[in-house]
Write a protein that holds these residues in place. Structure first.
Motif, mmCIF file in Angstrom:
data_model
loop_
_atom_site.group_PDB
_atom_site.id
_atom_site.type_symbol
_atom_site.label_atom_id
_atom_site.label_comp_id
_atom_site.label_asym_id
_atom_site.label_seq_id
_atom_site.Cartn_x
_atom_site.Cartn_y
_atom_site.Cartn_z
ATOM 1 N N ARG A 157 0.828 -1.193 0.000
ATOM 2 C CA ARG A 157 0.000 0.000 0.000
ATOM 3 C C ARG A 157 0.873 1.258 0.000
ATOM 4 N NH1 ARG A 157 -4.099 -0.432 4.790
ATOM 5 N NH2 ARG A 157 -4.950 1.389 3.701
ATOM 6 N N GLU A 158 0.240 2.403 -0.174
ATOM 7 C CA GLU A 158 0.979 3.663 -0.196
ATOM 8 C C GLU A 158 1.692 3.909 1.128
ATOM 9 O OE1 GLU A 158 -1.994 6.474 -1.323
ATOM 10 O OE2 GLU A 158 -2.224 5.642 -3.351
ATOM 11 N N PHE A 159 1.167 3.375 2.213
ATOM 12 C CA PHE A 159 1.831 3.492 3.512
ATOM 13 C C PHE A 159 3.196 2.798 3.519
ATOM 14 C CE2 PHE A 159 -2.711 3.608 4.933
ATOM 15 C CZ PHE A 159 -2.705 4.881 5.487
ATOM 16 N N ASP A 160 3.403 1.877 2.587
ATOM 17 C CA ASP A 160 4.564 0.995 2.638
ATOM 18 C C ASP A 160 5.776 1.522 1.889
ATOM 19 O OD1 ASP A 160 3.174 -0.883 4.198
ATOM 20 O OD2 ASP A 160 2.202 -1.697 2.410
ATOM 21 N N ILE A 161 5.646 2.637 1.214
ATOM 22 C CA ILE A 161 6.778 3.234 0.502
ATOM 23 C C ILE A 161 6.738 4.742 0.717
ATOM 24 C CG2 ILE A 161 7.922 3.573 -1.712
ATOM 25 C CD1 ILE A 161 6.758 1.043 -2.714
ATOM 26 N N ARG A 162 7.817 5.305 1.213
ATOM 27 C CA ARG A 162 7.833 6.748 1.475
ATOM 28 C C ARG A 162 7.609 7.538 0.183
ATOM 29 N NH1 ARG A 162 9.904 10.000 5.405
ATOM 30 N NH2 ARG A 162 8.832 8.513 6.753
ATOM 31 N N ASN A 163 8.314 7.166 -0.884
ATOM 32 C CA ASN A 163 8.189 7.875 -2.156
ATOM 33 C C ASN A 163 7.348 7.048 -3.119
ATOM 34 O OD1 ASN A 163 8.542 9.616 -4.336
ATOM 35 N ND2 ASN A 163 10.516 8.718 -4.897
ATOM 36 N N TRP A 164 6.097 6.780 -2.754
ATOM 37 C CA TRP A 164 5.281 5.877 -3.559
ATOM 38 C C TRP A 164 4.914 6.470 -4.914
ATOM 39 C CZ3 TRP A 164 0.449 7.231 -5.221
ATOM 40 C CH2 TRP A 164 -0.210 8.259 -4.537
ATOM 41 N N LYS A 165 4.732 7.770 -4.998
ATOM 42 C CA LYS A 165 4.340 8.386 -6.268
ATOM 43 C C LYS A 165 5.408 8.211 -7.332
ATOM 44 C CE LYS A 165 1.276 11.933 -4.338
ATOM 45 N NZ LYS A 165 1.025 13.399 -4.180
ATOM 46 N N GLY A 166 6.664 8.168 -6.926
ATOM 47 C CA GLY A 166 7.750 8.009 -7.881
ATOM 48 C C GLY A 166 8.038 6.567 -8.246
ATOM 49 N N ASN A 167 7.246 5.626 -7.709
ATOM 50 C CA ASN A 167 7.538 4.210 -7.922
ATOM 51 C C ASN A 167 6.372 3.409 -8.479
ATOM 52 O OD1 ASN A 167 10.385 3.499 -6.772
ATOM 53 N ND2 ASN A 167 9.507 4.930 -5.293
ATOM 54 N N VAL A 168 5.309 4.074 -8.903
ATOM 55 C CA VAL A 168 4.116 3.342 -9.343
ATOM 56 C C VAL A 168 4.336 2.575 -10.648
ATOM 57 C CG1 VAL A 168 2.462 4.801 -8.142
ATOM 58 C CG2 VAL A 168 3.228 5.448 -10.445
ATOM 59 N N LYS A 169 5.398 2.895 -11.370
ATOM 60 C CA LYS A 169 5.679 2.176 -12.605
ATOM 61 C C LYS A 169 6.908 1.280 -12.479
ATOM 62 C CE LYS A 169 3.554 5.609 -15.662
ATOM 63 N NZ LYS A 169 3.738 6.497 -16.855
ATOM 64 N N LYS A 170 7.356 1.068 -11.240
ATOM 65 C CA LYS A 170 8.537 0.255 -11.005
ATOM 66 C C LYS A 170 8.164 -1.038 -10.296
ATOM 67 C CE LYS A 170 11.642 4.257 -10.738
ATOM 68 N NZ LYS A 170 12.606 5.004 -9.886
ATOM 69 N N SER A 171 8.907 -2.094 -10.615
ATOM 70 C CA SER A 171 8.669 -3.357 -9.945
ATOM 71 C C SER A 171 8.838 -3.178 -8.446
ATOM 72 C CB SER A 171 9.646 -4.415 -10.460
ATOM 73 O OG SER A 171 9.307 -5.685 -9.944
ATOM 74 N N GLY A 172 7.937 -3.767 -7.709
ATOM 75 C CA GLY A 172 7.895 -3.603 -6.264
ATOM 76 C C GLY A 172 6.700 -2.788 -5.826
ATOM 77 N N PHE A 173 6.152 -1.980 -6.768
ATOM 78 C CA PHE A 173 4.957 -1.203 -6.449
ATOM 79 C C PHE A 173 4.016 -1.107 -7.649
ATOM 80 C CE2 PHE A 173 2.707 2.716 -4.862
ATOM 81 C CZ PHE A 173 2.252 2.150 -3.690
ATOM 82 N N LEU A 174 4.154 -2.045 -8.573
ATOM 83 C CA LEU A 174 3.262 -2.065 -9.725
ATOM 84 C C LEU A 174 1.843 -2.418 -9.268
ATOM 85 C CD1 LEU A 174 5.504 -4.056 -12.243
ATOM 86 C CD2 LEU A 174 5.075 -1.578 -12.250
ATOM 87 N N PRO A 175 0.816 -1.786 -9.825
ATOM 88 C CA PRO A 175 -0.556 -2.116 -9.428
ATOM 89 C C PRO A 175 -0.873 -3.609 -9.537
ATOM 90 C CG PRO A 175 -0.551 -0.094 -10.705
ATOM 91 C CD PRO A 175 0.847 -0.635 -10.761
ATOM 92 N N ARG A 176 -0.375 -4.256 -10.570
ATOM 93 C CA ARG A 176 -0.648 -5.689 -10.710
ATOM 94 C C ARG A 176 -0.015 -6.486 -9.569
ATOM 95 N NH1 ARG A 176 1.179 -9.541 -15.831
ATOM 96 N NH2 ARG A 176 0.687 -11.544 -14.825
ATOM 97 N N GLU A 177 1.194 -6.118 -9.140
ATOM 98 C CA GLU A 177 1.837 -6.799 -8.020
ATOM 99 C C GLU A 177 1.036 -6.571 -6.740
ATOM 100 O OE1 GLU A 177 6.559 -6.433 -9.294
ATOM 101 O OE2 GLU A 177 5.630 -4.857 -8.102
ATOM 102 N N ARG A 178 0.646 -5.350 -6.514
ATOM 103 C CA ARG A 178 -0.082 -5.007 -5.292
ATOM 104 C C ARG A 178 -1.430 -5.697 -5.235
ATOM 105 N NH1 ARG A 178 -0.420 1.096 -5.979
ATOM 106 N NH2 ARG A 178 -1.494 0.993 -3.951
ATOM 107 N N ALA A 179 -2.026 -5.960 -6.404
ATOM 108 C CA ALA A 179 -3.325 -6.629 -6.445
ATOM 109 C C ALA A 179 -3.237 -8.057 -5.894
ATOM 110 C CB ALA A 179 -3.865 -6.644 -7.872
#
Length: 279
Positions: A157-179
């Motif tokens: 979740r967004e709580f889990d990464i300090r700079n989440w906005k800069g990582n939404v297209k990177k592995s580790g925070f991809l929407p498909r992974e989070r799903a």
């Protein structure tokens, strides 16, 4: 009470050399799960003398590797996981322990890091997450008290990464992974809509860290070596205790051990330690 701690050691030999032992001497750990051991069994034994060890060494020398160290002998150990064409050597090991008359299953897992838009690196991660989706219900049906620990390489979740906005297209925070994690932690038997819009059944597992701390940032468990990420606590929470509902009810305490300074760290990950009430 049993204390279970999990940590990606980023090489057991390096961790031992840099200061793992003083931490371990004070931690009071009963079961220690390790990821990214990156060493043969002989080196693991040198690093953890006196512990009962079970491990699964990676196919590629010097890569991955998972292990479970304990103060008692496990009653069963399993390393078979996922389809035959998925190389999970060094990435998943299960051990059953009988503690005060109760059986608890402990897993040490190390999910592929992945790389967005690089199928050769990301596809094994998808396959591993699919395999977890199949194995988690089996674990829950075989053992009411079970916990999957380790470096799962996804910030849920967004709580889990300090700079989440800069990582939404990177592995580790991809929407498909989070799903996947939406479904892992979704209410059992219900249809869960993931952050990527896909729908699947909830598996009912509990994110112990989030359940214990609630809706807050972190606490983070990994920090990049770039810049002053550690000093400024610009981290990721990618190391988990994922517990079955019955075991989650037994949680007494959850803690992330963060080194007092950059130069006193012995891994780029922090140990995650949970006390479970057993017996």
């Amino acid at each position: 009470m049993v204390r279970i701690s999990s940590v990606n050691v980023n090489g057991i030999r390096a961790a031992a050399r840099k200061g793992m032992h003083p931490w371990l001497a004070d931690a009071g750990v009963d079961i220690l799960t390790l990821q990214e051991v990156r060493a043969p069994r002989s080196e693991l034994e040198k690093a953890l003398p006196g512990w009962t060890l079970v491990d699964d060494e990676a196919t590629a020398k010097g890569r991955a590797g998972v292990a479970i160290a304990s103060r008692r002998e496990p009653t069963a150990v399993r390393t078979v996981f996922g389809p035959e064409d998925l190389d999970t050597k060094g990435r998943w090991i299960e051990a059953d322990f009988t503690i005060d008359g109760e059986v608890v299953t402990v897993v040490s897992a190390y999910v592929f890091t992945g790389e967005a838009e690089t199928p050769a690196k990301q596809d094994p991660k998808w396959a591993f997450l699919d395999a977890m989706n199949e194995r988690l219900p089996q674990l829950a049906s075989n053992s009411a008290l079970a916990v999957v620990t380790g470096d799962l390489n996804v910030g849920h979740r967004e709580f889990d990464i300090r700079n989440w906005k800069g990582n939404v297209k990177k592995s580790g925070f991809l929407p498909r992974e989070r799903a996947y994690f939406d479904r892992y932690f979704g209410a059992h038997g219900t249809d869960v809509t993931g952050v990527d819009g896909t729908v699947g059944p909830g598996l009912g597992w509990v994110d112990v860290g989030r359940a214990f701390h609630g809706e807050i940032d972190g606490p983070y468990t990994w920090w990049s070596s770039r810049g002053k990420a550690f000093d400024n606590d610009v981290g990721w929470r990618i190391d988990y205790h994922m517990a079955s509902p019955a075991l989650a009810e037994r949680v007494e305490n959850y803690a992330v051990w963060r080194a007092p300074s950059w130069d006193t760290r012995w891994s780029d990950h922090a140990p995650v330690t949970v006390d479970y009430r057993l017996g």
